[in-house]
Write a protein that holds these residues in place. Structure first.
Motif, mmCIF file in Angstrom:
data_model
loop_
_atom_site.group_PDB
_atom_site.id
_atom_site.type_symbol
_atom_site.label_atom_id
_atom_site.label_comp_id
_atom_site.label_asym_id
_atom_site.label_seq_id
_atom_site.Cartn_x
_atom_site.Cartn_y
_atom_site.Cartn_z
ATOM 1 N N VAL A 23 0.838 -1.199 0.000
ATOM 2 C CA VAL A 23 0.000 0.000 0.000
ATOM 3 C C VAL A 23 0.874 1.251 0.000
ATOM 4 O O VAL A 23 0.597 2.223 -0.726
ATOM 5 C CB VAL A 23 -0.957 0.006 1.206
ATOM 6 C CG1 VAL A 23 -1.715 1.331 1.286
ATOM 7 C CG2 VAL A 23 -1.944 -1.156 1.109
ATOM 8 N N ILE A 27 0.966 4.343 -2.761
ATOM 9 C CA ILE A 27 0.805 5.759 -2.424
ATOM 10 C C ILE A 27 1.975 6.577 -2.962
ATOM 11 O O ILE A 27 1.788 7.676 -3.507
ATOM 12 C CB ILE A 27 0.664 5.924 -0.896
ATOM 13 C CG1 ILE A 27 -0.651 5.283 -0.417
ATOM 14 C CG2 ILE A 27 0.717 7.397 -0.507
ATOM 15 C CD1 ILE A 27 -0.775 5.206 1.089
ATOM 16 N N GLU A 32 -4.022 7.070 -5.143
ATOM 17 C CA GLU A 32 -4.708 7.651 -3.995
ATOM 18 C C GLU A 32 -5.623 6.666 -3.283
ATOM 19 O O GLU A 32 -5.750 6.712 -2.050
ATOM 20 C CB GLU A 32 -5.560 8.843 -4.439
ATOM 21 C CG GLU A 32 -4.800 9.980 -5.043
ATOM 22 C CD GLU A 32 -5.727 11.081 -5.498
ATOM 23 O OE1 GLU A 32 -5.377 12.260 -5.273
ATOM 24 O OE2 GLU A 32 -6.802 10.783 -6.041
ATOM 25 N N LYS A 33 -6.285 5.823 -4.065
ATOM 26 C CA LYS A 33 -7.256 4.895 -3.482
ATOM 27 C C LYS A 33 -7.135 3.532 -4.141
ATOM 28 O O LYS A 33 -6.796 3.417 -5.327
ATOM 29 C CB LYS A 33 -8.688 5.427 -3.654
ATOM 30 C CG LYS A 33 -8.927 6.752 -2.925
ATOM 31 C CD LYS A 33 -10.359 7.209 -3.082
ATOM 32 C CE LYS A 33 -10.569 8.598 -2.470
ATOM 33 N NZ LYS A 33 -10.303 8.607 -1.014
ATOM 34 N N PHE A 54 -6.454 0.780 6.443
ATOM 35 C CA PHE A 54 -6.117 1.907 5.562
ATOM 36 C C PHE A 54 -7.387 2.694 5.234
ATOM 37 O O PHE A 54 -7.830 2.727 4.086
ATOM 38 C CB PHE A 54 -5.466 1.399 4.274
ATOM 39 C CG PHE A 54 -4.281 0.504 4.498
ATOM 40 C CD1 PHE A 54 -3.051 1.028 4.852
ATOM 41 C CD2 PHE A 54 -4.404 -0.878 4.371
ATOM 42 C CE1 PHE A 54 -1.956 0.198 5.062
ATOM 43 C CE2 PHE A 54 -3.322 -1.714 4.576
ATOM 44 C CZ PHE A 54 -2.087 -1.175 4.937
ATOM 45 N N ILE A 57 -8.367 4.877 2.004
ATOM 46 C CA ILE A 57 -7.483 4.433 0.923
ATOM 47 C C ILE A 57 -7.992 3.116 0.347
ATOM 48 O O ILE A 57 -8.240 3.016 -0.854
ATOM 49 C CB ILE A 57 -6.031 4.289 1.409
ATOM 50 C CG1 ILE A 57 -5.492 5.645 1.871
ATOM 51 C CG2 ILE A 57 -5.147 3.697 0.306
ATOM 52 C CD1 ILE A 57 -4.115 5.583 2.506
ATOM 53 N N CYS A 58 -8.149 2.104 1.177
ATOM 54 C CA CYS A 58 -8.711 0.820 0.749
ATOM 55 C C CYS A 58 -10.226 0.858 0.944
ATOM 56 O O CYS A 58 -10.701 0.936 2.085
ATOM 57 C CB CYS A 58 -8.097 -0.331 1.548
ATOM 58 S SG CYS A 58 -6.355 -0.625 1.149
#
Length: 255
Positions: A23, A27, A32-33, A54, A57-58
């Motif tokens: 992850v 980034i 971003e996601k 996260f 994000i996740c």
């Protein structure tokens, strides 16, 4: 450049040894996601654990993958629908029809697919569609919802330009990942006839890593490699294309 990986299974065991690092790499590369499609009842807990690890994000979806459609699919779908009542998800996915591995449950797959599309339309959320060796069967079900608020994405699109236009005319976008970088995929020829306004980026990690990492575990940090290949196909700057695809994604998933 900013990116969104619209399809990653970051919660699977393939990432257990270095999920945090994967992850973080994503980034650093501008992703971003990470949007996470569900597989079945057993994958919900690890998927939601990744969301908690996260946050922002996740981001999870909820659906029953066609290869997980067995005798118990009605019970699984009922449990998933109950979970929707307690919290929201950005999409119904990953759903569809897969006739590559097993054709024993094709009728059940069609019924489960239809039920989940209807649920998505009622919730006004997009669908994330898995289609393998099943374009005709998938489109037959999708046509039932034509003009009824259907929207979503054909995940890991591998069809020709006719398949692409059929999907687009039904209100769908095309999810493009590592396959477009494969030398003999033919996807580059199909996409030349399709505007990038109809595309979004994905990895399907840990599967289908793009060149030069083909054959290795895929991960979200490789998204820029897919964007680069698409920029070559459309003969535009990588940054310009990244902006178009980012806007497409935020609009589709209302991010």
């Amino acid at each position: 450049m900013k990116f969104i990986d619209t399809h990653t299974h970051i919660y699977l065991p393939e990432f257990d040894a270095d999920r945090d690092a994967a992850v973080e790499r994503a980034i650093r590369n501008g992703i971003e996601k990470l949007l996470m499609p569900n597989i079945d009842i057993t994958s919900i807990a690890p998927m939601l654990s990744s969301e908690a690890r996260f946050p922002g994000i996740c981001i999870p979806m909820m659906g029953l993958h066609p290869t997980s459609v067995k005798e118990d699919y009605p019970e699984q779908l009922s449990q998933m629908e109950e979970l929707w009542a307690s919290r929201g998800f950005i999409a119904v996915g990953e759903i569809g029809i897969d006739l590559y591995w097993d054709k024993s449950f094709v009728r059940e797959q069609q019924t489960a697919f239809r039920r989940q599309i209807a649920f998505a339309v009622s919730r006004e959320v997009p669908v994330v569609i898995h289609s393998r060796d099943a374009f005709s069967e998938v489109f037959a079900v999708l046509e039932e919802f034509n003009g009824k608020g259907l929207r979503g994405v054909m995940h890991a699109f591998t069809g020709n330009s006719e398949h692409a236009m059929h999907a687009i005319n039904l209100g769908l976008m095309l999810g493009i990942g590592g396959i477009v970088t494969f030398k003999n995929s033919g996807l580059d020829y199909a996409l030349k006839e399709i505007s990038p306004e109809n595309l979004i980026l994905e990895t399907d990690s840990p599967y289908l890593a793009p060149v030069p990492n083909r054959g290795k575990r895929n991960e979200s940090s490789y998204i820029p490699l897919v964007n680069k290949k698409l920029a070559e196909i459309y003969s535009i700057e990588e940054a310009e294309l990244a902006g178009i695809l980012h806007d497409n994604t935020t609009r589709l998933f209302k991010l």
